[in-house]
Motif scaffolding. Structure first.
Motif, PDB file in Angstrom:
ATOM      1  N   ARG A  47     106.559  67.962  40.791  1.00  0.00           N
ATOM      2  CA  ARG A  47     105.324  67.228  41.036  1.00  0.00           C
ATOM      3  C   ARG A  47     105.635  65.737  40.914  1.00  0.00           C
ATOM      4  N   THR A  48     104.729  64.901  41.402  1.00  0.00           N
ATOM      5  CA  THR A  48     104.907  63.453  41.273  1.00  0.00           C
ATOM      6  C   THR A  48     103.737  62.859  40.494  1.00  0.00           C
ATOM      7  N   ALA A  49     103.981  61.677  39.938  1.00  0.00           N
ATOM      8  CA  ALA A  49     102.946  60.927  39.233  1.00  0.00           C
ATOM      9  C   ALA A  49     103.258  59.452  39.426  1.00  0.00           C
ATOM     10  N   THR A  50     102.212  58.626  39.499  1.00  0.00           N
ATOM     11  CA  THR A  50     102.412  57.200  39.743  1.00  0.00           C
ATOM     12  C   THR A  50     101.536  56.362  38.816  1.00  0.00           C
ATOM     13  N   LEU A  51     101.892  55.094  38.734  1.00  0.00           N
ATOM     14  CA  LEU A  51     101.298  54.180  37.763  1.00  0.00           C
ATOM     15  C   LEU A  51      99.786  54.073  37.871  1.00  0.00           C
ATOM     16  N   ASP A  52      99.247  54.015  39.076  1.00  0.00           N
ATOM     17  CA  ASP A  52      97.828  53.716  39.254  1.00  0.00           C
ATOM     18  C   ASP A  52      96.926  54.947  39.206  1.00  0.00           C
ATOM     19  N   ARG A  81     100.712  51.985  29.636  1.00  0.00           N
ATOM     20  CA  ARG A  81      99.972  51.946  28.380  1.00  0.00           C
ATOM     21  C   ARG A  81     100.800  52.528  27.237  1.00  0.00           C
ATOM     22  N   ASP A  82     100.684  51.887  26.087  1.00  0.00           N
ATOM     23  CA  ASP A  82     101.498  52.283  24.952  1.00  0.00           C
ATOM     24  C   ASP A  82     101.231  53.723  24.523  1.00  0.00           C
ATOM     25  N   GLU A  83      99.986  54.185  24.646  1.00  0.00           N
ATOM     26  CA  GLU A  83      99.703  55.559  24.219  1.00  0.00           C
ATOM     27  C   GLU A  83     100.361  56.581  25.146  1.00  0.00           C
TER      28      GLU A  83
END
Length: 243
Positions: A47-52, A81-83
């Motif tokens: 799967r893919t995931a992106t910043l926005d 984000r740090d979390e």
């Protein structure tokens, strides 16, 4: 028979939207090119995931279900984000693998895992890069010769502010004369980490068959062997004390 390995390919997906030169090389995003050759390799559910995306695409559910995370970042390290970094960091310590690509050396997650500056020298001037395979018996180097060449790439040079690697697999030489530790592994907690240098966004590096081979091998090498959440329980003795 082993179940498929669950892989998440993460990238910022910013350059491709903002820079026509990058869009010409990776019109659907470099993460889709990486995901595509991983899917074609077989035995991997990708799967893919992106910043926005919400939570940068790395929700608790996604991260919990990921065996190996491939990470590419460049211009927006500070926007992560740090979390979310803490979430990924925790999963690596539990056993999830991490493959950090190119400028991910400066990502929050890689720096958190290394505990060092991760700084280096760089130059974008179409250098030729020759990657020498200095650990040919390693699973990440399977199927590769003693070296391979990228005709145009961004230069990275030493000193590279990383802790001494557990294993050094590739060393790069550039036409400017620099050398660089371009493929290295570490263990952090129960997880395996691999850093691989090539992959500047303006070059078609992720379409190169030997680069694809390295990343595919690395994903398989980083497969978790355990998943052990952090805990510090107060436990009863196994043996009863003598009276």
């Amino acid at each position: 028979m082993n179940a498929d390995l669950n892989v998440t390919v993460w990238s910022e997906f910013r350059h491709e939207k903002e820079n026509p030169r990058v869009a010409a090389v990776y019109p659907h995003g470099l993460h889709e090119v990486i995901a595509g050759f991983l899917r074609a390799a077989g035995g991997l559910t990708v799967r893919t995931a992106t910043l926005d995306e919400p939570e940068h695409g790395l929700t608790e559910e996604v991260v919990a279900g990921t065996d190996v995370l491939v990470w590419w970042g460049h211009k927006a390290h500070g926007e992560v984000r740090d979390e979310i970094v803490a979430r990924v960091h925790r999963r690596v310590l539990e056993g999830m693998g991490l493959v950090a690509l190119h400028s991910a050396h400066y990502s929050k997650i890689f720096k958190a895992l290394m505990g060092t500056t991760c700084s280096l020298k760089w130059r974008e001037s179409d250098d030729r890069e020759r990657l020498w395979n200095v650990c040919p018996s390693h699973p990440i180097a399977e199927g590769l010769g003693e070296h391979f060449t990228l005709e145009a790439e961004e230069m990275y040079g030493e000193p590279f502010g990383i802790p001494t690697p557990d294993e050094l697999i590739f060393i790069s030489w550039f036409t400017g004369g620099e050398v660089f530790r371009s493929g290295a592994t570490w263990r952090r907690g129960h997880g395996k980490v691999f850093y691989f240098r090539p992959g500047h966004e303006t070059y078609p590096t992720y379409r190169h068959p030997q680069v694809q081979r390295v990343i595919t091998n690395a994903v398989r090498w980083a497969r978790p062997t355990v998943r052990i959440p952090d805990a510090a329980p107060n436990t009863p003795p196994l043996e009863q004390p003598r009276s």
